[in-house]
Design an enzyme around this catalytic site. Structure first.
Site, PDB file in Angstrom:
ATOM      1  N   LYS A 137      -4.020 -46.266  45.992  1.00 33.74           N
ATOM      2  CA  LYS A 137      -5.175 -45.708  46.535  1.00 33.74           C
ATOM      3  C   LYS A 137      -4.582 -45.234  48.152  1.00 33.74           C
ATOM      4  O   LYS A 137      -4.038 -45.896  48.617  1.00 33.74           O
ATOM      5  CB  LYS A 137      -6.298 -46.377  46.597  1.00 33.74           C
ATOM      6  CG  LYS A 137      -7.587 -45.615  47.063  1.00 33.74           C
ATOM      7  CD  LYS A 137      -8.686 -46.389  46.977  1.00 33.74           C
ATOM      8  CE  LYS A 137     -10.040 -45.535  47.307  1.00 33.74           C
ATOM      9  NZ  LYS A 137     -11.467 -46.128  47.315  1.00 33.74           N
ATOM     10  N   ASN A 189     -17.133 -37.966  42.093  1.00 35.04           N
ATOM     11  CA  ASN A 189     -16.895 -38.925  43.231  1.00 35.04           C
ATOM     12  C   ASN A 189     -17.128 -38.631  44.538  1.00 35.04           C
ATOM     13  O   ASN A 189     -16.603 -37.365  44.710  1.00 35.04           O
ATOM     14  CB  ASN A 189     -15.673 -39.748  42.884  1.00 35.04           C
ATOM     15  CG  ASN A 189     -14.648 -39.410  43.665  1.00 35.04           C
ATOM     16  OD1 ASN A 189     -14.298 -39.538  44.916  1.00 35.04           O
ATOM     17  ND2 ASN A 189     -13.847 -38.605  43.006  1.00 35.04           N
ATOM     18  N   ASN A 198      -1.453 -37.004  50.444  1.00 34.40           N
ATOM     19  CA  ASN A 198      -3.042 -36.366  50.117  1.00 34.40           C
ATOM     20  C   ASN A 198      -3.094 -35.476  51.122  1.00 34.40           C
ATOM     21  O   ASN A 198      -3.878 -35.521  52.081  1.00 34.40           O
ATOM     22  CB  ASN A 198      -3.747 -37.599  50.138  1.00 34.40           C
ATOM     23  CG  ASN A 198      -5.280 -37.141  49.500  1.00 34.40           C
ATOM     24  OD1 ASN A 198      -5.496 -36.199  49.491  1.00 34.40           O
ATOM     25  ND2 ASN A 198      -5.800 -38.217  49.362  1.00 34.40           N
ATOM     26  N   PHE A 199      -2.858 -34.261  50.482  1.00 36.95           N
ATOM     27  CA  PHE A 199      -3.332 -32.873  51.254  1.00 36.95           C
ATOM     28  C   PHE A 199      -4.657 -32.191  50.554  1.00 36.95           C
ATOM     29  O   PHE A 199      -4.624 -31.017  50.575  1.00 36.95           O
ATOM     30  CB  PHE A 199      -1.991 -31.772  51.149  1.00 36.95           C
ATOM     31  CG  PHE A 199      -0.951 -32.065  52.115  1.00 36.95           C
ATOM     32  CD1 PHE A 199      -1.160 -32.652  53.334  1.00 36.95           C
ATOM     33  CD2 PHE A 199       0.500 -32.012  51.380  1.00 36.95           C
ATOM     34  CE1 PHE A 199      -0.197 -33.024  54.156  1.00 36.95           C
ATOM     35  CE2 PHE A 199       1.345 -32.418  52.151  1.00 36.95           C
ATOM     36  CZ  PHE A 199       1.185 -32.708  53.534  1.00 36.95           C
ATOM     37  N   SER A 200      -5.466 -33.060  49.899  1.00 28.32           N
ATOM     38  CA  SER A 200      -6.142 -32.505  48.674  1.00 28.32           C
ATOM     39  C   SER A 200      -7.384 -32.996  48.674  1.00 28.32           C
ATOM     40  O   SER A 200      -8.309 -32.584  47.865  1.00 28.32           O
ATOM     41  CB  SER A 200      -5.489 -32.377  47.467  1.00 28.32           C
ATOM     42  OG  SER A 200      -4.928 -33.557  47.092  1.00 28.32           O
ATOM     43  N   CYS A 201      -7.960 -34.223  49.138  1.00 31.64           N
ATOM     44  CA  CYS A 201      -9.107 -35.087  48.918  1.00 31.64           C
ATOM     45  C   CYS A 201     -10.394 -33.807  49.471  1.00 31.64           C
ATOM     46  O   CYS A 201     -10.131 -33.340  50.648  1.00 31.64           O
ATOM     47  CB  CYS A 201      -9.232 -36.153  49.878  1.00 31.64           C
ATOM     48  SG  CYS A 201     -10.615 -37.036  49.754  1.00 31.64           S
ATOM     49  N   LYS A 207       0.515 -33.530  47.124  1.00 33.97           N
ATOM     50  CA  LYS A 207      -0.684 -33.479  46.254  1.00 33.97           C
ATOM     51  C   LYS A 207      -1.570 -32.443  46.623  1.00 33.97           C
ATOM     52  O   LYS A 207      -2.010 -32.248  47.536  1.00 33.97           O
ATOM     53  CB  LYS A 207      -1.500 -34.677  46.237  1.00 33.97           C
ATOM     54  CG  LYS A 207      -2.278 -34.867  45.020  1.00 33.97           C
ATOM     55  CD  LYS A 207      -3.086 -36.278  44.970  1.00 33.97           C
ATOM     56  CE  LYS A 207      -4.099 -36.373  43.691  1.00 33.97           C
ATOM     57  NZ  LYS A 207      -4.525 -37.720  43.864  1.00 33.97           N
ATOM     58  N   ASN A 246      -5.795 -32.259  42.409  1.00 29.70           N
ATOM     59  CA  ASN A 246      -6.772 -33.047  42.679  1.00 29.70           C
ATOM     60  C   ASN A 246      -8.164 -32.719  42.433  1.00 29.70           C
ATOM     61  O   ASN A 246      -8.215 -31.601  41.692  1.00 29.70           O
ATOM     62  CB  ASN A 246      -6.820 -33.510  44.267  1.00 29.70           C
ATOM     63  CG  ASN A 246      -7.374 -34.658  44.632  1.00 29.70           C
ATOM     64  OD1 ASN A 246      -8.332 -35.349  44.224  1.00 29.70           O
ATOM     65  ND2 ASN A 246      -6.786 -35.263  45.696  1.00 29.70           N
ATOM     66  N   THR A 247      -9.146 -33.321  42.753  1.00 28.85           N
ATOM     67  CA  THR A 247     -10.502 -33.040  41.952  1.00 28.85           C
ATOM     68  C   THR A 247     -11.080 -31.802  42.608  1.00 28.85           C
ATOM     69  O   THR A 247     -10.738 -31.291  43.716  1.00 28.85           O
ATOM     70  CB  THR A 247     -11.535 -34.198  42.308  1.00 28.85           C
ATOM     71  OG1 THR A 247     -11.586 -34.381  43.835  1.00 28.85           O
ATOM     72  CG2 THR A 247     -11.149 -35.506  41.667  1.00 28.85           C
TER      73      THR A 247
END
Length: 419
Positions: free
Chosen positions: A86, A122, A181-184, A222, A249-250
């Site tokens: 995570k 989420n 994580n470039f995408s949350c 990402k 990503n989502t």
């Protein structure tokens, strides 16, 4: 541990920095056999990605299934090819999650609990555990499973020094690679974190530069699907030195409104916020995004960069589709939350079944095999016109009595029969 220096050239116009890729000797410890191990004559699921060897292409995607030592250990024991933890940042105290933070969409329009879950939303943030705690657990995992692939997922504010500190500390824990994580899609965009970077190509290029001048292990960027053209940030990430990209990503979403309470879901004290959508329903969207990135990579970059596909994977056939489009690995996150860590055995068995049907002996035998069959709508129209013209010519038979021949009389007769 031995190491070798690889120079990966993302493009002819941009040279990549030197990257030291670890080459690990076989561990002198006893661990449970990996799922997907090939026996004599069995299809081989093993893959080598950016110098990292995995027993199969299935990787735990960053999220709840990689949130602590216990669950990541379970993933390794069940046989996952790799685990992406995570996402962590320097200051976990700023991360405050809420409950409930998930909502589900079922296939039945009335939401029957017996109906299959096809969508999952989420509003969960990145890890709320202290960074040092997570790093100690990474070290313990690598001590127990030195031959298994552990990837650290990181995200930080718009601050070069902070990025460099985070990279250094995470690498010191022994991770094999980094996923950025470039995408949350939710949480802390005002601090230029997550998708706030992935959606701004100028910002992305600058931050990728900071990352790749510091990182000494392979870096995957990402990608967010919440953008008009996903190939633009993917291209910039690779040109800036990243060894690979992960997608998708989502998808930003509102899961729904409770028609009894008139409040949105997931409902926290009567309120909600848009969040990330995943599970089976996003699979076709993910396939399109992965296809676009794969075509761009094939056309513009030399071999060496990797593509990790994400989105709605619950079966081996789902994974086969991504690999046919050019993916090197396939990540699963929501699928594990719904079906458990043992899902990897089913995924491996079904993927091997697919490979047997087509006489494929390795992943490379079919990786990217379907990619050449995508084209433009204009080209589809042209191809269909030509095909119709050809079929008409075959069905037309003889134009004149003078065309009859003695040798081909039966076939010539058949060519003019309608049923």
């Amino acid at each position: 541990m031995e190491s070798l220096t690889l120079r990966v050239s993302p493009s002819s116009t941009a040279a990549a920095p030197l990257r030291r890729v670890p080459v690990r000797r076989a561990a002198a410890v006893s661990v449970r056999a990996s799922a997907g191990g090939a026996g004599a004559g069995e299809p081989d699921l093993s893959v080598r990605v950016n110098g990292l060897k995995m027993p199969n292409p299935f990787v735990i995607g960053s999220g709840p299934p990689g949130t602590n030592y216990t669950v990541m250990k379970r993933a390794f024991e069940e046989g996952w090819g790799g685990v992406i933890a995570k996402t962590v940042s320097l200051d976990a105290e700023k991360v405050i999650n809420v409950t409930p933070r998930y909502a589900r969409l079922r296939a039945d329009p009335n939401g029957s609990t017996k109906s299959p879950i096809i969508g999952w939303q989420n509003i969960e943030l990145i890890s709320d555990r202290p960074l040092e705690t997570m790093l100690n657990e990474f070290k313990q995992l690598k001590k127990e499973y030195p031959d298994r692939i552990l990837i650290g997922s990181i995200m930080e504010e718009y601050n070069k020094a902070a990025w460099h500190e985070l990279i250094e500390r995470v690498e010191e824990s022994g991770v094999d690679a980094l996923e950025i994580n470039f995408s949350c899609p939710h949480g802390m965009p005002e601090r230029k974190m997550g998708a706030a970077v992935g959606q701004d190509c100028d910002l992305l290029e600058e931050v990728c530069g900071w990352i790749n001048e510091k990182a000494t292990v392979p870096v995957w960027a990402k990608m967010t699907p919440n953008i008009t053209d996903i190939t633009k940030p993917a291209r910039i990430s690779l040109k800036s030195g990243c060894e690979g990209v992960s997608a998708i990503n989502t998808i930003m979403s509102v899961m729904g409104i409770n028609l009894k309470t008139l409040r949105p879901e997931p409902c926290v004290e009567g309120y909600s916020t848009p969040g990330g959508y995943s599970a089976r329903a996003v699979h076709p969207i993910a396939l399109a995004k992965v296809m676009q990135i794969a075509r761009m990579m094939k056309e513009e970059f030399a071999d060496g960069q990797s593509l990790s596909a994400i989105g709605g994977v619950e079966t081996g056939n789902d994974a086969a589709e991504f690999i046919l489009l050019g993916a090197d690995t396939v990540q699963v996150c929501t699928g594990v939350m719904m079906h458990g860590y043992g899902l990897v055995k089913k995924l491996c068995a079904e993927l091997q079944d697919f490979m047997r049907q087509h006489n494929f002996s390795s992943i490379e035998d079919f990786r990217g095999a379907s990619l050449p069959y995508f084209t433009t709508h204009t080209d589809l129209v042209h191809r269909q016109k030509e095909a119709i013209k050809h079929r008409k010519a075959i069905r037309k038979g003889l134009e004149s009595d003078k065309d009859w021949t003695g040798d081909g009389f039966v076939k010539e007769t058949e060519s003019m029969v309608s049923n």
